[in-house]
Scaffold this motif. Structure first.
Motif, PDB file in Angstrom:
ATOM      1  N   MET A 192      -4.315  -0.377   2.332  1.00  0.00           N
ATOM      2  CA  MET A 192      -2.905  -0.678   2.194  1.00  0.00           C
ATOM      3  C   MET A 192      -2.095   0.186   3.130  1.00  0.00           C
ATOM      4  N   CYS A 193      -0.892  -0.225   3.338  1.00  0.00           N
ATOM      5  CA  CYS A 193      -0.056   0.454   4.324  1.00  0.00           C
ATOM      6  C   CYS A 193       0.244   1.885   3.890  1.00  0.00           C
ATOM      7  N   ASN A 194      -0.179   2.837   4.711  1.00  0.00           N
ATOM      8  CA  ASN A 194       0.153   4.237   4.475  1.00  0.00           C
ATOM      9  C   ASN A 194       0.730   4.866   5.738  1.00  0.00           C
ATOM     10  N   PRO A 220       0.461  10.215  -5.018  1.00  0.00           N
ATOM     11  CA  PRO A 220       1.669   9.556  -4.517  1.00  0.00           C
ATOM     12  C   PRO A 220       1.628   8.044  -4.750  1.00  0.00           C
ATOM     13  N   VAL A 221       2.732   7.513  -5.240  1.00  0.00           N
ATOM     14  CA  VAL A 221       2.870   6.064  -5.410  1.00  0.00           C
ATOM     15  C   VAL A 221       3.628   5.562  -4.188  1.00  0.00           C
ATOM     16  N   TYR A 222       2.882   5.114  -3.183  1.00  0.00           N
ATOM     17  CA  TYR A 222       3.487   4.657  -1.934  1.00  0.00           C
ATOM     18  C   TYR A 222       3.414   3.144  -1.782  1.00  0.00           C
ATOM     19  N   ASN A 223       2.526   2.493  -2.527  1.00  0.00           N
ATOM     20  CA  ASN A 223       2.416   1.038  -2.603  1.00  0.00           C
ATOM     21  C   ASN A 223       2.430   0.655  -4.066  1.00  0.00           C
ATOM     22  N   PHE A 224       3.003  -0.525  -4.369  1.00  0.00           N
ATOM     23  CA  PHE A 224       3.171  -0.960  -5.753  1.00  0.00           C
ATOM     24  C   PHE A 224       2.910  -2.461  -5.807  1.00  0.00           C
ATOM     25  N   ARG A 225       1.967  -2.884  -6.641  1.00  0.00           N
ATOM     26  CA  ARG A 225       1.624  -4.311  -6.740  1.00  0.00           C
ATOM     27  C   ARG A 225       2.811  -5.124  -7.244  1.00  0.00           C
ATOM     28  N   SER A 226       3.044  -6.259  -6.598  1.00  0.00           N
ATOM     29  CA  SER A 226       4.164  -7.116  -6.982  1.00  0.00           C
ATOM     30  C   SER A 226       3.767  -8.196  -7.993  1.00  0.00           C
ATOM     31  N   GLU A 227       2.486  -8.532  -8.058  1.00  0.00           N
ATOM     32  CA  GLU A 227       2.048  -9.627  -8.912  1.00  0.00           C
ATOM     33  C   GLU A 227       2.406  -9.387 -10.373  1.00  0.00           C
ATOM     34  N   GLY A 228       2.957 -10.443 -10.992  1.00  0.00           N
ATOM     35  CA  GLY A 228       3.272 -10.395 -12.413  1.00  0.00           C
ATOM     36  C   GLY A 228       4.478  -9.553 -12.766  1.00  0.00           C
ATOM     37  N   ARG A 229       5.256  -9.142 -11.783  1.00  0.00           N
ATOM     38  CA  ARG A 229       6.417  -8.292 -12.058  1.00  0.00           C
ATOM     39  C   ARG A 229       7.688  -8.964 -11.542  1.00  0.00           C
ATOM     40  N   GLU A 230       8.772  -8.705 -12.222  1.00  0.00           N
ATOM     41  CA  GLU A 230      10.082  -9.183 -11.788  1.00  0.00           C
ATOM     42  C   GLU A 230      10.964  -7.960 -11.624  1.00  0.00           C
ATOM     43  N   PHE A 231      11.385  -7.681 -10.427  1.00  0.00           N
ATOM     44  CA  PHE A 231      12.127  -6.460 -10.113  1.00  0.00           C
ATOM     45  C   PHE A 231      13.622  -6.742 -10.251  1.00  0.00           C
ATOM     46  N   THR A 232      14.177  -6.358 -11.394  1.00  0.00           N
ATOM     47  CA  THR A 232      15.571  -6.709 -11.708  1.00  0.00           C
ATOM     48  C   THR A 232      16.556  -5.582 -11.409  1.00  0.00           C
ATOM     49  N   PRO A 291      -2.365 -14.791   6.255  1.00  0.00           N
ATOM     50  CA  PRO A 291      -3.416 -15.098   7.222  1.00  0.00           C
ATOM     51  C   PRO A 291      -3.531 -14.111   8.379  1.00  0.00           C
ATOM     52  N   ASP A 292      -2.446 -13.454   8.765  1.00  0.00           N
ATOM     53  CA  ASP A 292      -2.514 -12.518   9.885  1.00  0.00           C
ATOM     54  C   ASP A 292      -3.128 -11.172   9.500  1.00  0.00           C
ATOM     55  N   VAL A 293      -3.005 -10.785   8.236  1.00  0.00           N
ATOM     56  CA  VAL A 293      -3.495  -9.479   7.780  1.00  0.00           C
ATOM     57  C   VAL A 293      -4.882  -9.576   7.146  1.00  0.00           C
ATOM     58  N   ALA A 294      -5.222 -10.730   6.583  1.00  0.00           N
ATOM     59  CA  ALA A 294      -6.489 -10.886   5.842  1.00  0.00           C
ATOM     60  C   ALA A 294      -7.729 -10.422   6.611  1.00  0.00           C
ATOM     61  N   PRO A 295      -7.829 -10.621   7.927  1.00  0.00           N
ATOM     62  CA  PRO A 295      -9.028 -10.127   8.616  1.00  0.00           C
ATOM     63  C   PRO A 295      -9.131  -8.596   8.663  1.00  0.00           C
ATOM     64  N   TYR A 296      -8.041  -7.896   8.317  1.00  0.00           N
ATOM     65  CA  TYR A 296      -8.011  -6.437   8.437  1.00  0.00           C
ATOM     66  C   TYR A 296      -7.945  -5.716   7.095  1.00  0.00           C
ATOM     67  N   HIS A 297      -7.415  -6.393   6.066  1.00  0.00           N
ATOM     68  CA  HIS A 297      -7.267  -5.725   4.772  1.00  0.00           C
ATOM     69  C   HIS A 297      -7.164  -6.758   3.660  1.00  0.00           C
ATOM     70  N   ASP A 298      -7.555  -6.344   2.433  1.00  0.00           N
ATOM     71  CA  ASP A 298      -7.514  -7.267   1.298  1.00  0.00           C
ATOM     72  C   ASP A 298      -6.185  -7.255   0.544  1.00  0.00           C
ATOM     73  N   ARG A 299      -5.217  -6.463   1.023  1.00  0.00           N
ATOM     74  CA  ARG A 299      -3.850  -6.441   0.475  1.00  0.00           C
ATOM     75  C   ARG A 299      -2.912  -6.298   1.667  1.00  0.00           C
ATOM     76  N   GLN A 300      -1.630  -6.591   1.429  1.00  0.00           N
ATOM     77  CA  GLN A 300      -0.649  -6.338   2.472  1.00  0.00           C
ATOM     78  C   GLN A 300       0.698  -6.038   1.848  1.00  0.00           C
ATOM     79  N   ILE A 301       1.568  -5.394   2.627  1.00  0.00           N
ATOM     80  CA  ILE A 301       2.928  -5.150   2.187  1.00  0.00           C
ATOM     81  C   ILE A 301       3.699  -6.461   2.219  1.00  0.00           C
ATOM     82  N   VAL A 302       4.753  -6.537   1.408  1.00  0.00           N
ATOM     83  CA  VAL A 302       5.592  -7.733   1.345  1.00  0.00           C
ATOM     84  C   VAL A 302       6.645  -7.640   2.451  1.00  0.00           C
ATOM     85  N   ILE A 303       6.500  -8.493   3.450  1.00  0.00           N
ATOM     86  CA  ILE A 303       7.482  -8.563   4.529  1.00  0.00           C
ATOM     87  C   ILE A 303       8.368  -9.766   4.243  1.00  0.00           C
TER      88      ILE A 303
END
Length: 196
Positions: free
Chosen positions: A1-3, A75-87, A150-162
């Motif tokens: 993941m992005c560090n 350090p919490v530098y990445n946070f999974r977005s799945e199943g969450r609603e950021f209000t 599709p652009d990140v999948a060959p390099y990592h199994d997760r990606q940041i939300v752009i």
């Protein structure tokens, strides 16, 4: 993941990008001195834009620490977005590139291969983030992650939300459902090159 990510464009160019999107930027802590940085790493201070409650189309550009400390002192530098609603406490993390690392094909190399990803045709982009107040480090932010596009999948199994440029104002407006904005970019949206 992005560090590790970068921001090498001048503040004036960042402001111009927001103006083109009709997002007014204010500086509640004064206009920051943002230097070009090839590597912004975990625990570094970096610029973010957070929304102004009740004022759609307005953001505050401030500098905060990347990562807060978890209960296990990591350090919490990445946070999974799945199943969450950021209000609340959404922010845009401004970047012009981010890095991923892979195991080198050459087994004699000691360091991992470093790959730079940039948004095709855009000088800067925004990563979906959240910020919080902490007892240990004050206000800090983290990047949201998702399944890789599709652009990140060959390099990592997760990606940041752009976020797509047209979604920046929506991300700052916590009344807009986060799930409607978090999605992979279309193929070819990110360019990649090996660096370092």
């Amino acid at each position: 993941m992005c560090n590790d990510y970068r921001l090498t464009v001048e503040l004036a160019s960042v402001i111009e990008e927001f103006e083109q999107l009709k997002i007014k930027i204010r500086f509640p802590e004064g206009r920051p001195n943002i230097e070009a940085r090839e590597d912004i790493k975990i625990t570094d201070t970096a610029p973010i834009v957070r929304g102004v409650e009740g004022a759609r189309g307005m953001g505050e550009l401030i500098q905060r620490r990347w990562s807060w400390t978890s209960p296990t002192n990591k350090p919490v530098y990445n946070f999974r977005s799945e199943g969450r609603e950021f209000t609340s406490n959404r922010c845009l993390i401004i970047a012009d590139g981010f890095y991923e690392f892979t195991t080198p094909a050459d087994t004699k190399k000691k360091r991992k291969d470093k790959w730079l990803f940039r948004k095709t045709g855009e000088p800067v982009f925004a990563i979906a983030g959240i910020w919080r107040e902490t007892d240990s480090v004050g206000q800090a932010f983290t990047m949201l992650t998702m399944e890789p596009g599709p652009d990140v999948a060959p390099y990592h199994d997760r990606q940041i939300v752009i976020l797509e440029r047209g979604s920046w104002a929506d991300w700052l407006d916590s009344s807009v459902p986060a799930k409607s904005l978090i999605r992979p970019l279309s193929p070819g949206s990110l360019s990649v090159e090996q660096v370092g």
